[in-house]
Design an enzyme around this catalytic site. Sequence first.
Site, PDB file in Angstrom:
ATOM      1  N   GLU A   1       0.834  -1.214   0.000  1.00 50.86           N
ATOM      2  CA  GLU A   1       0.000   0.000   0.000  1.00 50.86           C
ATOM      3  C   GLU A   1       0.867   1.261   0.000  1.00 50.86           C
ATOM      4  O   GLU A   1       0.647   2.195  -0.774  1.00 50.86           O
ATOM      5  CB  GLU A   1      -0.917   0.024   1.230  1.00 50.86           C
ATOM      6  CG  GLU A   1      -1.986  -1.064   1.271  1.00 50.86           C
ATOM      7  CD  GLU A   1      -3.004  -0.960   0.142  1.00 50.86           C
ATOM      8  OE1 GLU A   1      -3.054   0.075  -0.558  1.00 50.86           O
ATOM      9  OE2 GLU A   1      -3.746  -1.944  -0.071  1.00 50.86           O
TER      10      GLU A   1
ATOM     11  N   ASN B   1       1.366   3.914  -3.082  1.00 51.91           N
ATOM     12  CA  ASN B   1       1.046   5.337  -2.891  1.00 51.91           C
ATOM     13  C   ASN B   1       2.209   6.231  -3.314  1.00 51.91           C
ATOM     14  O   ASN B   1       1.998   7.266  -3.952  1.00 51.91           O
ATOM     15  CB  ASN B   1       0.706   5.618  -1.424  1.00 51.91           C
ATOM     16  CG  ASN B   1      -0.726   5.230  -1.083  1.00 51.91           C
ATOM     17  OD1 ASN B   1      -1.504   4.882  -1.957  1.00 51.91           O
ATOM     18  ND2 ASN B   1      -1.057   5.283   0.194  1.00 51.91           N
TER      19      ASN B   1
ATOM     20  N   ARG C   1      -9.064   4.158  -7.921  1.00 53.32           N
ATOM     21  CA  ARG C   1      -8.512   3.945  -6.587  1.00 53.32           C
ATOM     22  C   ARG C   1      -9.711   3.940  -5.636  1.00 53.32           C
ATOM     23  O   ARG C   1     -10.719   4.622  -5.881  1.00 53.32           O
ATOM     24  CB  ARG C   1      -7.540   5.054  -6.175  1.00 53.32           C
ATOM     25  CG  ARG C   1      -6.405   5.352  -7.145  1.00 53.32           C
ATOM     26  CD  ARG C   1      -5.668   4.150  -7.670  1.00 53.32           C
ATOM     27  NE  ARG C   1      -5.165   3.257  -6.643  1.00 53.32           N
ATOM     28  CZ  ARG C   1      -4.525   2.123  -6.931  1.00 53.32           C
ATOM     29  NH1 ARG C   1      -4.346   1.753  -8.175  1.00 53.32           N
ATOM     30  NH2 ARG C   1      -4.077   1.368  -5.969  1.00 53.32           N
TER      31      ARG C   1
HETATM   32  N1  LIG Z   1       3.050   9.120  -0.867  1.00 50.12           N
HETATM   33  C1  LIG Z   1       2.053   9.967  -1.112  1.00 50.12           C
HETATM   34  N2  LIG Z   1       2.280  11.180  -1.710  1.00 50.12           N
HETATM   35  C2  LIG Z   1       1.269  12.041  -1.967  1.00 50.12           C
HETATM   36  N3  LIG Z   1      -0.032  11.795  -1.654  1.00 50.12           N
HETATM   37  C3  LIG Z   1      -0.328  10.636  -1.054  1.00 50.12           C
HETATM   38  C4  LIG Z   1       0.690   9.661  -0.748  1.00 50.12           C
HETATM   39  N4  LIG Z   1       0.087   8.605  -0.148  1.00 50.12           N
HETATM   40  C5  LIG Z   1      -1.218   8.897  -0.090  1.00 50.12           C
HETATM   41  N5  LIG Z   1      -1.488  10.109  -0.624  1.00 50.12           N
HETATM   42  C6  LIG Z   1      -2.818  10.775  -0.676  1.00 50.12           C
HETATM   43  O1  LIG Z   1      -3.670  10.151   0.273  1.00 50.12           O
HETATM   44  C7  LIG Z   1      -4.854   9.654  -0.351  1.00 50.12           C
HETATM   45  C8  LIG Z   1      -5.330   8.415   0.362  1.00 50.12           C
HETATM   46  O2  LIG Z   1      -4.408   7.335   0.196  1.00 50.12           O
HETATM   47  P1  LIG Z   1      -4.962   5.836   0.263  1.00 50.12           P
HETATM   48  O3  LIG Z   1      -3.829   4.919   0.009  1.00 50.12           O
HETATM   49  O4  LIG Z   1      -5.722   5.658   1.533  1.00 50.12           O
HETATM   50  O5  LIG Z   1      -6.027   5.796  -0.931  1.00 50.12           O
HETATM   51  P2  LIG Z   1      -5.729   5.740  -2.499  1.00 50.12           P
HETATM   52  O6  LIG Z   1      -4.304   5.431  -2.755  1.00 50.12           O
HETATM   53  O7  LIG Z   1      -6.264   6.980  -3.117  1.00 50.12           O
HETATM   54  O8  LIG Z   1      -6.627   4.507  -2.959  1.00 50.12           O
HETATM   55  P3  LIG Z   1      -6.236   2.951  -2.768  1.00 50.12           P
HETATM   56  O9  LIG Z   1      -5.061   2.876  -1.850  1.00 50.12           O
HETATM   57  O10 LIG Z   1      -7.455   2.341  -2.166  1.00 50.12           O
HETATM   58  O11 LIG Z   1      -5.966   2.456  -4.116  1.00 50.12           O
HETATM   59  C9  LIG Z   1      -4.469   9.459  -1.815  1.00 50.12           C
HETATM   60  O12 LIG Z   1      -5.593   9.509  -2.674  1.00 50.12           O
HETATM   61  C10 LIG Z   1      -3.493  10.635  -2.037  1.00 50.12           C
HETATM   62  O13 LIG Z   1      -4.206  11.823  -2.288  1.00 50.12           O
HETATM   63 MG   LIG Z   2      -3.324   3.870  -1.837  1.00 50.95          MG
END
Ligand SMILES: Nc1ncnc2c1ncn2[C@@H]1O[C@H](COP(=O)(O)OP(=O)(O)OP(=O)(O)O)[C@@H](O)[C@H]1O
Ligand SMILES: [Mg+2]
Lengths: 142, 119
Positions: free
Chosen positions: A48, A52, A106
């Site tokens: 995860e 990200n 996502r």
């Molecule tokens: N490393 C990162 N750099 C910049 N923004 C981030 C980062 N990690 C997470 N985010 C932000 O946090 C939000 C939530 O992250 P999360 O992993 O919970 O959901 P997601 O990645 O959008 O969806 P999923 O993980 O279910 O595919 C993301 O949509 C993004 O906007």
């Molecule tokens: Mg994610």
Amino acid sequence: MQFDNEARVFFSAKSENESFARLFAAGFLTQLDPTISELTDVKTAVSEAVTNAIIHGYENKTGIVELFCGYVGKHIYIEVADKGKGIENVEQAREPLYTSKPEMERSGMGFTIMETFMENVRIESIVGEGTRIFMEKTLAKE
Amino acid sequence: MELKFKRKNKTLIIQISGEIDHHTAAELRRQTESALEQMGGRNIIFGFQEVTFMDSSGIGVMIGRYKQIQSLGGRIAIACPNEKIEEIIRLSGLSRLLPSFPTLNEAIAYAEGRESDAV
Ligand SMILES: Nc1ncnc2c1ncn2[C@@H]1O[C@H](COP(=O)(O)OP(=O)(O)OP(=O)(O)O)[C@@H](O)[C@H]1O
Ligand SMILES: [Mg+2]
């Protein structure tokens, strides 16, 4: 922090490396004789955070992702970091089902999964500089 | 990740083996779309018997296919997920949209709208 043992790796922000990152963490932690369930928890959380970094941090452009694994006794520490765009609103990012990229299919479950499968998930992020995720987990003693 | 496609009545059965992450999700999405085009089908069942790993990227693909199938009046379900994957499905609330079943037959019965036939 003084670890009993630690390992750190840097790799290109390419989706091919997601499985490499999981295997690196799992391979290193195998020394602690974890259960299959514990190992899957760590692999899922690493996957995860690394995903990200690749899709949100670097938005699929080039960059370097850092993965750290360390332990003290049966207590493990994982860090995943990028030097990408950073998170503006960390509270919002942690909310279940919040995603800034719904058009990319996502689901916004990444942080919720990290928090469910690991302990003390901490996010350090500076807009324009990058993001570092800290996670811990205590493995069951047999 | 490897995929096998089979058509049974109005249901497209997709047997997945290996790992579903952000990297393989793109392929899963692409091949599912093209199988739907070529083989047809109103409903989809994703067979998880041989899926060894899935993270939130898999949830995204499933929800995407759900929206597509539902707009055509079909049903979609997951068969035989392991315990960890079941937990991820439960966490995300995915089971309200596409339920998961311990056997392929039960998933097929649900998809074809004859739940009462399943034992
Ligand atoms: N490393 C990162 N750099 C910049 N923004 C981030 C980062 N990690 C997470 N985010 C932000 O946090 C939000 C939530 O992250 P999360 O992993 O919970 O959901 P997601 O990645 O959008 O969806 P999923 O993980 O279910 O595919 C993301 O949509 C993004 O906007
Ligand atoms: Mg994610």
